[in-house]
Design a protein around this motif. Structure first.
Motif, mmCIF file in Angstrom:
data_model
loop_
_atom_site.group_PDB
_atom_site.id
_atom_site.type_symbol
_atom_site.label_atom_id
_atom_site.label_comp_id
_atom_site.label_asym_id
_atom_site.label_seq_id
_atom_site.Cartn_x
_atom_site.Cartn_y
_atom_site.Cartn_z
ATOM 1 N N PHE A 431 0.811 -1.216 0.000
ATOM 2 C CA PHE A 431 0.000 0.000 0.000
ATOM 3 C C PHE A 431 0.850 1.275 0.000
ATOM 4 C CE2 PHE A 431 -2.341 3.193 2.707
ATOM 5 C CZ PHE A 431 -3.147 3.652 1.686
ATOM 6 N N ILE A 432 1.559 1.541 1.038
ATOM 7 C CA ILE A 432 2.338 2.751 1.321
ATOM 8 C C ILE A 432 1.407 3.947 1.536
ATOM 9 C CG2 ILE A 432 4.184 4.328 0.650
ATOM 10 C CD1 ILE A 432 5.335 2.110 -1.094
ATOM 11 N N ASP A 433 0.701 4.383 0.472
ATOM 12 C CA ASP A 433 -0.143 5.576 0.574
ATOM 13 C C ASP A 433 -1.034 5.641 -0.664
ATOM 14 O OD1 ASP A 433 -1.144 7.978 1.545
ATOM 15 O OD2 ASP A 433 0.464 9.196 0.700
ATOM 16 N N TRP A 434 -2.127 6.433 -0.550
ATOM 17 C CA TRP A 434 -2.906 6.755 -1.742
ATOM 18 C C TRP A 434 -2.163 7.870 -2.483
ATOM 19 C CZ3 TRP A 434 -5.972 3.043 -2.543
ATOM 20 C CH2 TRP A 434 -6.798 2.498 -1.557
ATOM 21 N N ALA A 435 -1.530 7.527 -3.570
ATOM 22 C CA ALA A 435 -0.791 8.520 -4.357
ATOM 23 C C ALA A 435 -0.765 8.072 -5.813
ATOM 24 C CB ALA A 435 0.636 8.680 -3.827
ATOM 25 N N GLU A 436 -1.046 8.995 -6.703
ATOM 26 C CA GLU A 436 -1.073 8.669 -8.130
ATOM 27 C C GLU A 436 0.334 8.348 -8.623
ATOM 28 O OE1 GLU A 436 -2.944 11.595 -10.502
ATOM 29 O OE2 GLU A 436 -4.806 11.647 -9.325
ATOM 30 N N GLY A 437 0.410 7.283 -9.408
ATOM 31 C CA GLY A 437 1.667 6.944 -10.065
ATOM 32 C C GLY A 437 2.732 6.392 -9.151
ATOM 33 N N LEU A 438 2.389 6.003 -7.924
ATOM 34 C CA LEU A 438 3.394 5.491 -6.991
ATOM 35 C C LEU A 438 3.707 4.035 -7.333
ATOM 36 C CD1 LEU A 438 5.063 6.137 -4.443
ATOM 37 C CD2 LEU A 438 3.163 5.249 -3.089
ATOM 38 N N PHE A 517 10.776 8.295 7.086
ATOM 39 C CA PHE A 517 10.835 7.270 8.124
ATOM 40 C C PHE A 517 12.272 7.059 8.601
ATOM 41 C CE2 PHE A 517 6.529 6.607 7.171
ATOM 42 C CZ PHE A 517 5.978 5.714 8.072
ATOM 43 N N GLY A 518 13.220 7.152 7.680
ATOM 44 C CA GLY A 518 14.624 7.018 8.069
ATOM 45 C C GLY A 518 15.053 8.073 9.068
ATOM 46 N N ILE A 519 14.419 9.246 9.006
ATOM 47 C CA ILE A 519 14.738 10.327 9.950
ATOM 48 C C ILE A 519 14.346 9.939 11.366
ATOM 49 C CG2 ILE A 519 14.141 12.676 10.673
ATOM 50 C CD1 ILE A 519 15.969 12.755 8.312
ATOM 51 N N PHE A 520 13.063 9.657 11.598
ATOM 52 C CA PHE A 520 12.661 9.421 12.992
ATOM 53 C C PHE A 520 12.938 7.999 13.467
ATOM 54 C CE2 PHE A 520 8.659 9.700 10.474
ATOM 55 C CZ PHE A 520 8.236 8.382 10.543
ATOM 56 N N PHE A 521 13.347 7.094 12.560
ATOM 57 C CA PHE A 521 13.879 5.809 12.995
ATOM 58 C C PHE A 521 15.317 5.952 13.485
ATOM 59 C CE2 PHE A 521 11.125 2.667 10.292
ATOM 60 C CZ PHE A 521 10.016 2.988 11.066
ATOM 61 N N GLY A 522 15.950 7.086 13.154
ATOM 62 C CA GLY A 522 17.340 7.292 13.541
ATOM 63 C C GLY A 522 18.315 6.486 12.703
ATOM 64 N N THR A 547 -2.457 12.959 1.626
ATOM 65 C CA THR A 547 -3.261 12.325 2.678
ATOM 66 C C THR A 547 -2.751 12.737 4.055
ATOM 67 O OG1 THR A 547 -1.842 10.368 2.727
ATOM 68 C CG2 THR A 547 -3.766 10.303 1.273
ATOM 69 N N PRO A 548 -3.662 12.990 5.002
ATOM 70 C CA PRO A 548 -3.226 13.203 6.388
ATOM 71 C C PRO A 548 -2.438 12.013 6.920
ATOM 72 C CG PRO A 548 -5.530 13.831 6.141
ATOM 73 C CD PRO A 548 -5.125 13.151 4.857
ATOM 74 N N TYR A 549 -2.696 10.837 6.368
ATOM 75 C CA TYR A 549 -2.006 9.612 6.784
ATOM 76 C C TYR A 549 -0.490 9.775 6.695
ATOM 77 C CZ TYR A 549 -0.670 4.628 6.485
ATOM 78 O OH TYR A 549 -0.109 3.391 6.666
ATOM 79 N N MET A 550 -0.002 10.165 5.542
ATOM 80 C CA MET A 550 1.438 10.302 5.385
ATOM 81 C C MET A 550 1.953 11.699 5.725
ATOM 82 S SD MET A 550 3.391 7.746 4.785
ATOM 83 C CE MET A 550 2.949 6.018 4.909
ATOM 84 N N ARG A 551 1.060 12.697 5.749
ATOM 85 C CA ARG A 551 1.468 14.004 6.273
ATOM 86 C C ARG A 551 1.888 13.869 7.732
ATOM 87 N NH1 ARG A 551 2.754 18.478 3.595
ATOM 88 N NH2 ARG A 551 1.515 19.922 4.830
ATOM 89 N N PHE A 552 1.231 12.977 8.449
ATOM 90 C CA PHE A 552 1.593 12.654 9.829
ATOM 91 C C PHE A 552 3.094 12.415 9.939
ATOM 92 C CE2 PHE A 552 2.399 9.718 13.243
ATOM 93 C CZ PHE A 552 1.403 9.848 14.197
ATOM 94 N N LYS A 609 -15.296 9.648 -0.261
ATOM 95 C CA LYS A 609 -14.317 10.077 0.737
ATOM 96 C C LYS A 609 -14.921 10.074 2.137
ATOM 97 C CE LYS A 609 -11.635 13.463 -0.330
ATOM 98 N NZ LYS A 609 -11.163 14.831 -0.621
ATOM 99 N N SER A 610 -14.114 9.670 3.099
ATOM 100 C CA SER A 610 -14.489 9.774 4.505
ATOM 101 C C SER A 610 -14.149 11.174 5.004
ATOM 102 C CB SER A 610 -13.727 8.729 5.329
ATOM 103 O OG SER A 610 -13.780 9.032 6.703
ATOM 104 N N LEU A 611 -15.140 11.852 5.568
ATOM 105 C CA LEU A 611 -14.905 13.186 6.121
ATOM 106 C C LEU A 611 -14.642 13.141 7.626
ATOM 107 C CD1 LEU A 611 -17.473 15.431 4.211
ATOM 108 C CD2 LEU A 611 -15.179 14.679 3.544
ATOM 109 N N CYS A 612 -14.442 11.938 8.131
ATOM 110 C CA CYS A 612 -14.035 11.768 9.534
ATOM 111 C C CYS A 612 -13.136 10.548 9.598
ATOM 112 C CB CYS A 612 -15.245 11.595 10.442
ATOM 113 S SG CYS A 612 -14.787 11.378 12.173
ATOM 114 N N HIS A 613 -11.836 10.794 9.514
ATOM 115 C CA HIS A 613 -10.871 9.698 9.437
ATOM 116 C C HIS A 613 -9.851 9.846 10.557
ATOM 117 C CE1 HIS A 613 -10.782 6.525 6.468
ATOM 118 N NE2 HIS A 613 -9.474 6.431 6.612
ATOM 119 N N ALA A 614 -9.590 8.746 11.256
ATOM 120 C CA ALA A 614 -8.710 8.806 12.431
ATOM 121 C C ALA A 614 -7.352 9.398 12.090
ATOM 122 C CB ALA A 614 -8.545 7.409 13.028
ATOM 123 N N TRP A 615 -6.816 9.063 10.922
ATOM 124 C CA TRP A 615 -5.472 9.550 10.614
ATOM 125 C C TRP A 615 -5.444 11.060 10.377
ATOM 126 C CZ3 TRP A 615 -5.013 5.846 5.827
ATOM 127 C CH2 TRP A 615 -5.583 6.411 4.690
ATOM 128 N N GLY A 616 -6.611 11.685 10.302
ATOM 129 C CA GLY A 616 -6.654 13.141 10.184
ATOM 130 C C GLY A 616 -6.403 13.867 11.495
#
Length: 722
Positions: A431-438, A517-522, A547-552, A609-616
């Motif tokens: 999965f990784i993320d919802w992103a076009e062309g990934l 991820f490499g940043i905060f994994f150290g 996505t708020p998911y990966m903006r996190f 679209k979900s207008l109430c998503h936990a990852w937001g």
């Protein structure tokens, strides 16, 4: 005389301890993890689209249907205990079966073993025993294996190899409310506006909400159609609204009626058949009874609003488990849940919802697919356990469920390629993320980073419970994989990890995912961190995340690099942008280039679209960990640090929950105040001149304007600085 007094005190102490034991509170008990699996199946089977049942597309496991419960007692006097059971059951005392289905147990004085075998197919086998000393609690042992044999003496005994575990319990401490009766509470709520539109009533509850619809004074014969909407457009769209109910009503007299299944909505469009009438419409709001322990407030009112809406979003998606979204999917997704765990530690600090979610996601052996069928979601599950132990110090959970960790990791290791890496195989969703062309082809650097982190989790978990051989094995695997990742994916010219390797060659594509991820994994050295910051995270030419998911994670990486001022502006633009669009909870995805109803569509559906998503709700975590700056350094905040970063704010204040209470912080441009009920804390901050300190454990000058102060448990520390 002194000896006599000592003996008397000892006798009184023993009586006191016996009294405590006698007052032990009974609880419903069951096999560990079974209630969570059963409840997860039940909850995830509630999703509907357009009135049709829509089940998850991954395997459902089941609870064990036959469980053996037992405990040895040493009673000073005979006693009788009340017995309640979920299922058919057999009772034995000292191996001798008791006739029928007794609701009371008579246990003589002395040493005795009480045993029950319970069968239940439709609910989890569970027992509740209430006596003076004979009570059901987590000291009972349970097994699903039937290995009772008769030895040569004719006595019943357990064959070597039977797996006995400590029984599981939660807060089911009333015989009348067994685990199978578990339901979330509700409270009545009224709409803020009701508008008559021809044959329809358009009901507005003022903001996103969740629960049952109640029709008051309904009368007539025919069909009542209820169309739900997170927006008015969705509620009014008869053909394309995602959720609806149709009720067949035959009421000759006015009656109230309640829908049978919870839904997400702000707006409800109620349509009555000709000749039917209804007096009014209200709702029962369903909620998880959890309380806020963390908080954040600051000088910027827009950030305060973002925090409040994030908090409300998180509460809506905190139900029996941490779910993804209340409209759809209402399922337990591991990637979504992992972020919810982190937000939870800074708002609710509710361990039961974390462990329930982890256990429901894991299910049972044998493992036949990745978690939710998604490779990366398997790794988030491992990482969730690592964080859970760090924030709570709950060693017993890791110890009890380590075998399930190991069999899941065995599954992952069985699917590695000749390079010791993972790539998508038949049946895997990468999965990784919802992103076009990934691109999802080849060996993805992102997946390998999560894999390495999961191996590190296995190593630390094994060491924690004294499985030293496993700890060494997994530690070596993690070290080897991390070295291979840097060799295979790090591009010196690009100063970044490339996205993938195909046929042993680096691709040219650089994405944000593995680099942040490499940043905060150290996993990066100081030079690599700066290279990633400049060439990836702050580079607009690298594909943006919507996505708020990966903006996190993107904003977490920037905060970890000290870019709180930049992140604050991004939060105001991104989450503030949703608020400007009228959001009352945060969405699954936000693209500022879209306009009007375009914001409602996703997955090729006008209201998908979900207008109430936990990852937001990720500002909860970012503001707590990287602005208040409070985080544990060792399990359960035995040691912790606070590194406040205003990031352009004039002042901020808040609380971060710990096992012993809340760490409180106030920070302005001239003053810092900290108070903690737990562990050994270290305050780190910068000051242009020598600060004045009151109540700390000593000021340490680290050079270049950097200072440290030890925070003394239970004592206010006040720092004046500039």
């Amino acid at each position: 005389m002194k000896t006599y007094n000592k003996l008397l005190l000892l006798f009184i102490f023993l009586l006191f301890c016996e009294g405590l034991q006698a007052q032990s509170k009974p609880s419903w008990i069951w096999y560990p993890g079974d209630f969570e699996v059963w409840l997860g199946n039940k909850m995830q089977s509630r999703r509907t689209e357009r009135g049709t049942f829509l089940p998850p597309f991954w395997k459902f496991d089941s609870h064990y249907v036959l469980i053996d419960f037992h405990k040895d007692f040493d009673l000073q006097e005979a006693e009788e205990a009340e017995l309640y059971v979920e299922g058919q059951y057999n009772v034995k005392i000292d191996g001798k079966a008791i006739f029928g289905y007794p609701n009371r147990l008579s246990i003589p004085a002395g040493k005795h073993k009480v045993s029950l075998k319970v069968f239940s197919q439709d609910k989890v086998p569970a027992i509740f025993v209430k006596g003076k000393k004979v009570v059901s609690d987590s000291t009972w042992l349970v097994t699903y294996e039937d290995k009772e044999w008769i030895d040569q003496s004719g006595k019943a005994s357990d064959q070597s190899g039977t797996t006995w575990l400590k029984a599981a319990q939660w807060n089911f401490d009333n015989a009348a409310t067994p685990p199978s009766a578990y339901a979330l509470p509700t409270v009545p709520q009224s709409p803020v506006k009701t508008e008559k539109l021809g044959k329809s009533l358009l009901v507005d509850f003022g903001r996103e909400t969740f629960g049952f619809i109640r029709l008051h004074g309904l009368k007539g014969r025919g069909e009542v159609a209820i169309y739900y909407g997170e927006s008015p457009e969705e509620a009014l769209s008869i053909d394309h609204g995602e959720t609806l109910d149709r009720l067949d009503v035959q009421f000759d007299q006015k009656k109230d009626t309640l829908t049978t299944l919870t839904k997400a909505f702000r707006y409800v469009n109620v349509q009555l058949a000709p000749g039917m009438t209804v007096d009014s419409v209200s709702m029962l709001y369903e909620y998880a009874p959890v309380k806020d322990r963390g908080s954040f407030h600051c000088s910027d009112e827009e950030i305060n609003k973002i925090y409040d809406v994030a908090k409300y979003t998180f509460h809506l998606n905190t139900r029996e488990f941490f779910i993804d979204g209340i409209k759809r999917d209402r399922w337990i997704w591991s990637g979504d849940a992992y972020q919810s765990f982190l937000m939870n530690y800074y708002l609710l600090y509710d361990s039961p919802t974390v462990t329930r979610t982890l256990l429901a996601l894991r299910g049972k052996d044998p493992v036949t697919s990745h978690t939710n069928t998604i490779m990366d979601y398997t790794f988030y599950w491992f990482m969730g356990i690592q964080d859970y132990y760090l924030y709570t110090g709950d060693r017993s959970f890791v110890e009890q469920f380590y075998p399930r960790m190991k069999t899941l990791m065995d599954y992952c290791l069985s699917r590695t390629n000749k390079n010791g890496m993972l790539e998508g195989l038949a049946g895997d969703w990468v999965f990784i993320d919802w992103a076009e062309g990934l691109s999802k082809q080849g060996e993805l650097s992102f997946e390998q980073l999560l894999f390495a982190r999961s191996l590190e989790t296995m190593a630390t978990s094994a060491a924690l419970i004294n499985h030293q051989e496993d700890a060494v094995t997994y530690g070596e695997m993690a070290k080897k994989l991390k070295s291979a990742i840097m060799a295979k994916y790090w591009n010196k010219e690009k100063q970044a990890l490339v996205h993938s390797s195909i046929d042993g060659k680096q691709t040219d594509n650089v994405t944000r995912y593995s680099n942040m991820f490499g940043i905060f994994f150290g996993y990066f050295n100081a030079d690599q961190q700066q290279g990633v910051k400049k060439n990836v995270l702050l580079n607009d030419k690298v594909q943006k995340i919507t996505t708020p998911y990966m903006r996190f994670y993107e904003l977490e990486a920037l905060c970890a690099l000290g870019e709180q001022s930049y992140v604050l502006k991004e939060m105001k633009a991104y989450w503030g942008g949703m608020l400007k669009e009228g959001a009352t909870s945060f969405w699954e995805e936000y693209d500022p280039s879209k306009k009007g109803a375009e914001h409602l569509s996703m997955y090729g559906r006008p209201f998908g679209k979900s207008l109430c998503h936990a990852w937001g709700a990720s500002p909860l975590y970012l503001l707590g960990k990287y602005y208040l700056g409070i985080k544990p350094l060792s399990p359960a905040y035995e040691t912790w640090e606070v590194v406040p970063e205003l990031g352009g704010l004039k002042w901020m204040e808040g609380k971060v929950p710990t096992p012993a209470g809340e760490i409180e912080l106030y920070c302005s441009t001239k003053e810092i105040r900290v108070k903690s009920p737990v562990g050994k804390g270290t305050l780190r901050f910068k000051s242009k001149s020598l600060p004045k300190v009151k109540g700390g454990g000593g000021l340490l000058n680290k050079g270049n304007g950097n200072y440290e102060i030890t925070i003394i448990k239970g004592k206010d520390c006040v720092v004046k600085y500039n």
